[in-house]
Design a protein around this motif. Structure first.
Motif, PDB file in Angstrom:
ATOM      1  N   ASN A  57    -135.785   3.157 -56.100  1.00 30.78           N
ATOM      2  CA  ASN A  57    -134.549   3.529 -56.806  1.00 30.78           C
ATOM      3  C   ASN A  57    -133.700   2.309 -57.165  1.00 30.78           C
ATOM      4  O   ASN A  57    -133.137   2.253 -58.259  1.00 30.78           O
ATOM      5  CB  ASN A  57    -133.729   4.515 -55.978  1.00 30.78           C
ATOM      6  CG  ASN A  57    -134.342   5.896 -55.968  1.00 30.78           C
ATOM      7  OD1 ASN A  57    -135.203   6.219 -56.781  1.00 30.78           O
ATOM      8  ND2 ASN A  57    -133.918   6.721 -55.037  1.00 30.78           N
ATOM      9  N   GLN A  58    -133.606   1.352 -56.252  1.00 28.37           N
ATOM     10  CA  GLN A  58    -132.823   0.145 -56.537  1.00 28.37           C
ATOM     11  C   GLN A  58    -133.422  -0.638 -57.707  1.00 28.37           C
ATOM     12  O   GLN A  58    -132.693  -1.098 -58.583  1.00 28.37           O
ATOM     13  CB  GLN A  58    -132.751  -0.751 -55.291  1.00 28.37           C
ATOM     14  CG  GLN A  58    -131.875  -0.192 -54.192  1.00 28.37           C
ATOM     15  CD  GLN A  58    -132.006  -0.981 -52.900  1.00 28.37           C
ATOM     16  OE1 GLN A  58    -133.091  -1.436 -52.524  1.00 28.37           O
ATOM     17  NE2 GLN A  58    -130.896  -1.128 -52.201  1.00 28.37           N
ATOM     18  N   ILE A  59    -134.736  -0.773 -57.703  1.00 29.61           N
ATOM     19  CA  ILE A  59    -135.406  -1.481 -58.798  1.00 29.61           C
ATOM     20  C   ILE A  59    -135.196  -0.721 -60.109  1.00 29.61           C
ATOM     21  O   ILE A  59    -134.877  -1.316 -61.138  1.00 29.61           O
ATOM     22  CB  ILE A  59    -136.913  -1.657 -58.495  1.00 29.61           C
ATOM     23  CG1 ILE A  59    -137.098  -2.577 -57.280  1.00 29.61           C
ATOM     24  CG2 ILE A  59    -137.657  -2.211 -59.716  1.00 29.61           C
ATOM     25  CD1 ILE A  59    -138.512  -2.617 -56.736  1.00 29.61           C
ATOM     26  N   GLY A  60    -135.351   0.594 -60.063  1.00 31.04           N
ATOM     27  CA  GLY A  60    -135.157   1.427 -61.244  1.00 31.04           C
ATOM     28  C   GLY A  60    -133.764   1.299 -61.830  1.00 31.04           C
ATOM     29  O   GLY A  60    -133.590   1.226 -63.052  1.00 31.04           O
ATOM     30  N   GLU A  61    -132.757   1.247 -60.962  1.00 27.29           N
ATOM     31  CA  GLU A  61    -131.367   1.101 -61.423  1.00 27.29           C
ATOM     32  C   GLU A  61    -131.167  -0.227 -62.146  1.00 27.29           C
ATOM     33  O   GLU A  61    -130.514  -0.290 -63.180  1.00 27.29           O
ATOM     34  CB  GLU A  61    -130.396   1.200 -60.241  1.00 27.29           C
ATOM     35  CG  GLU A  61    -130.204   2.606 -59.730  1.00 27.29           C
ATOM     36  CD  GLU A  61    -129.346   2.667 -58.469  1.00 27.29           C
ATOM     37  OE1 GLU A  61    -128.693   1.653 -58.124  1.00 27.29           O
ATOM     38  OE2 GLU A  61    -129.346   3.729 -57.827  1.00 27.29           O
ATOM     39  N   VAL A  94    -138.142   7.597 -48.983  1.00 30.50           N
ATOM     40  CA  VAL A  94    -137.726   6.332 -49.590  1.00 30.50           C
ATOM     41  C   VAL A  94    -138.863   5.321 -49.479  1.00 30.50           C
ATOM     42  O   VAL A  94    -139.380   5.058 -48.396  1.00 30.50           O
ATOM     43  CB  VAL A  94    -136.456   5.779 -48.896  1.00 30.50           C
ATOM     44  CG1 VAL A  94    -136.060   4.440 -49.486  1.00 30.50           C
ATOM     45  CG2 VAL A  94    -135.315   6.780 -48.999  1.00 30.50           C
ATOM     46  N   VAL A  95    -139.235   4.748 -50.628  1.00 33.05           N
ATOM     47  CA  VAL A  95    -140.304   3.746 -50.672  1.00 33.05           C
ATOM     48  C   VAL A  95    -139.679   2.378 -50.952  1.00 33.05           C
ATOM     49  O   VAL A  95    -138.925   2.222 -51.908  1.00 33.05           O
ATOM     50  CB  VAL A  95    -141.345   4.092 -51.756  1.00 33.05           C
ATOM     51  CG1 VAL A  95    -142.423   3.019 -51.835  1.00 33.05           C
ATOM     52  CG2 VAL A  95    -141.969   5.458 -51.484  1.00 33.05           C
ATOM     53  N   GLU A  96    -139.999   1.427 -50.090  1.00 33.45           N
ATOM     54  CA  GLU A  96    -139.522   0.057 -50.272  1.00 33.45           C
ATOM     55  C   GLU A  96    -140.657  -0.790 -50.827  1.00 33.45           C
ATOM     56  O   GLU A  96    -141.821  -0.585 -50.507  1.00 33.45           O
ATOM     57  CB  GLU A  96    -139.045  -0.528 -48.944  1.00 33.45           C
ATOM     58  CG  GLU A  96    -137.798   0.140 -48.409  1.00 33.45           C
ATOM     59  CD  GLU A  96    -137.363  -0.433 -47.069  1.00 33.45           C
ATOM     60  OE1 GLU A  96    -136.189  -0.834 -46.975  1.00 33.45           O
ATOM     61  OE2 GLU A  96    -138.196  -0.470 -46.138  1.00 33.45           O
ATOM     62  N   ILE A  97    -140.280  -1.767 -51.643  1.00 35.41           N
ATOM     63  CA  ILE A  97    -141.255  -2.635 -52.301  1.00 35.41           C
ATOM     64  C   ILE A  97    -141.063  -4.063 -51.789  1.00 35.41           C
ATOM     65  O   ILE A  97    -139.953  -4.587 -51.794  1.00 35.41           O
ATOM     66  CB  ILE A  97    -141.081  -2.610 -53.836  1.00 35.41           C
ATOM     67  CG1 ILE A  97    -141.012  -1.169 -54.373  1.00 35.41           C
ATOM     68  CG2 ILE A  97    -142.168  -3.420 -54.518  1.00 35.41           C
ATOM     69  CD1 ILE A  97    -142.237  -0.333 -54.099  1.00 35.41           C
ATOM     70  N   PHE A  98    -142.177  -4.659 -51.360  1.00 40.91           N
ATOM     71  CA  PHE A  98    -142.155  -6.022 -50.831  1.00 40.91           C
ATOM     72  C   PHE A  98    -143.176  -6.875 -51.580  1.00 40.91           C
ATOM     73  O   PHE A  98    -144.255  -6.405 -51.925  1.00 40.91           O
ATOM     74  CB  PHE A  98    -142.502  -6.026 -49.333  1.00 40.91           C
ATOM     75  CG  PHE A  98    -141.505  -5.324 -48.487  1.00 40.91           C
ATOM     76  CD1 PHE A  98    -140.405  -5.996 -47.967  1.00 40.91           C
ATOM     77  CD2 PHE A  98    -141.651  -3.968 -48.208  1.00 40.91           C
ATOM     78  CE1 PHE A  98    -139.475  -5.340 -47.181  1.00 40.91           C
ATOM     79  CE2 PHE A  98    -140.722  -3.304 -47.422  1.00 40.91           C
ATOM     80  CZ  PHE A  98    -139.624  -3.986 -46.910  1.00 40.91           C
ATOM     81  N   LEU A  99    -142.832  -8.131 -51.798  1.00 41.41           N
ATOM     82  CA  LEU A  99    -143.762  -9.072 -52.408  1.00 41.41           C
ATOM     83  C   LEU A  99    -144.859  -9.423 -51.410  1.00 41.41           C
ATOM     84  O   LEU A  99    -144.578  -9.668 -50.240  1.00 41.41           O
ATOM     85  CB  LEU A  99    -143.036 -10.365 -52.808  1.00 41.41           C
ATOM     86  CG  LEU A  99    -142.083 -10.263 -53.982  1.00 41.41           C
ATOM     87  CD1 LEU A  99    -141.169 -11.485 -54.018  1.00 41.41           C
ATOM     88  CD2 LEU A  99    -142.855 -10.138 -55.293  1.00 41.41           C
ATOM     89  N   ASP A 100    -146.093  -9.445 -51.866  1.00 41.19           N
ATOM     90  CA  ASP A 100    -147.194  -9.986 -51.079  1.00 41.19           C
ATOM     91  C   ASP A 100    -147.228 -11.491 -51.330  1.00 41.19           C
ATOM     92  O   ASP A 100    -146.502 -12.011 -52.184  1.00 41.19           O
ATOM     93  CB  ASP A 100    -148.523  -9.347 -51.488  1.00 41.19           C
ATOM     94  CG  ASP A 100    -148.683  -7.921 -50.955  1.00 41.19           C
ATOM     95  OD1 ASP A 100    -147.886  -7.508 -50.090  1.00 41.19           O
ATOM     96  OD2 ASP A 100    -149.598  -7.228 -51.422  1.00 41.19           O
ATOM     97  N   GLU A 101    -148.087 -12.189 -50.628  1.00 40.61           N
ATOM     98  CA  GLU A 101    -148.172 -13.640 -50.780  1.00 40.61           C
ATOM     99  C   GLU A 101    -148.479 -14.036 -52.223  1.00 40.61           C
ATOM    100  O   GLU A 101    -147.873 -14.955 -52.772  1.00 40.61           O
ATOM    101  CB  GLU A 101    -149.221 -14.218 -49.824  1.00 40.61           C
ATOM    102  CG  GLU A 101    -149.129 -15.715 -49.654  1.00 40.61           C
ATOM    103  CD  GLU A 101    -147.737 -16.209 -49.239  1.00 40.61           C
ATOM    104  OE1 GLU A 101    -147.309 -17.242 -49.797  1.00 40.61           O
ATOM    105  OE2 GLU A 101    -147.079 -15.580 -48.389  1.00 40.61           O
ATOM    106  N   ALA A 102    -149.402 -13.325 -52.863  1.00 35.83           N
ATOM    107  CA  ALA A 102    -149.748 -13.644 -54.255  1.00 35.83           C
ATOM    108  C   ALA A 102    -148.542 -13.446 -55.180  1.00 35.83           C
ATOM    109  O   ALA A 102    -148.338 -14.217 -56.123  1.00 35.83           O
ATOM    110  CB  ALA A 102    -150.916 -12.783 -54.721  1.00 35.83           C
ATOM    111  N   GLY A 103    -147.733 -12.426 -54.918  1.00 37.53           N
ATOM    112  CA  GLY A 103    -146.531 -12.185 -55.710  1.00 37.53           C
ATOM    113  C   GLY A 103    -145.498 -13.278 -55.527  1.00 37.53           C
ATOM    114  O   GLY A 103    -144.825 -13.682 -56.476  1.00 37.53           O
ATOM    115  N   LYS A 104    -145.403 -13.794 -54.303  1.00 34.51           N
ATOM    116  CA  LYS A 104    -144.471 -14.901 -54.029  1.00 34.51           C
ATOM    117  C   LYS A 104    -144.946 -16.172 -54.721  1.00 34.51           C
ATOM    118  O   LYS A 104    -144.151 -16.919 -55.284  1.00 34.51           O
ATOM    119  CB  LYS A 104    -144.358 -15.133 -52.524  1.00 34.51           C
ATOM    120  CG  LYS A 104    -143.647 -14.017 -51.791  1.00 34.51           C
ATOM    121  CD  LYS A 104    -143.665 -14.227 -50.288  1.00 34.51           C
ATOM    122  CE  LYS A 104    -143.035 -13.033 -49.584  1.00 34.51           C
ATOM    123  NZ  LYS A 104    -143.143 -13.127 -48.120  1.00 34.51           N
TER     124      LYS A 104
END
Length: 144
Positions: A57-61, A94-104
């Motif tokens: 939701n935060q990303i969507g906003e 509620v789903v939280e999104i986290f960067l993986d190492e490749a994303g970082k």
């Protein structure tokens, strides 16, 4: 008769905005292709590079996208191992999104993109700031 001139394409605000958005997004394509991401995925990653561990939701906003549009996009990023989706323990809805190492690591490569786009647009730093300020002003009037 109504003022038919007001219906001419060259009299519309929406058309040049549509055209420039399409063309600028196209300028990003070769740079994003090198990173194996789409423009929409780039936007999501930028939000996470700014602050990791956000909810859908935060990303969507921040991106003005609903979860129906965002969910498939997030699944594709997860399949590429750039992010992980985790349900919150306190509330599994509620789903939280986290960067993986490749994303970082992708952030380092992506840092060059804004200056490359500015160069392609042939805009000075002041012109770019002025343009973004004007666009943001209109956006703020439209959005709640």
């Amino acid at each position: 008769m109504e003022n038919s001139k007001s219906l001419q394409l060259n009299q519309q605000l929406c058309f040049p905005l549509y055209a420039i958005a399409k063309e600028i997004t196209g300028l990003y394509r070769p740079f994003l292709d090198e990173l194996d991401i789409t423009y929409s995925q780039y936007l999501v990653l930028m939000v996470l590079w700014e602050q990791d561990g956000q909810t859908v939701n935060q990303i969507g906003e921040k991106l003005y996208l609903d979860s129906g549009t965002l969910t498939p996009l997030l699944k594709r990023l997860e399949n590429k191992k750039f992010i992980s989706r985790k349900r919150k323990k306190e509330d599994e809805r509620v789903v939280e999104i986290f960067l993986d190492e490749a994303g970082k690591q992708l952030k380092t490569k992506a840092c060059e993109i804004p200056s490359k786009i500015q160069e392609k647009l042939n805009l000075s730093q002041n012109e770019l700031i002025e343009l973004k300020t004007d666009i943001q002003k209109i956006l703020n009037r439209i959005l709640p």
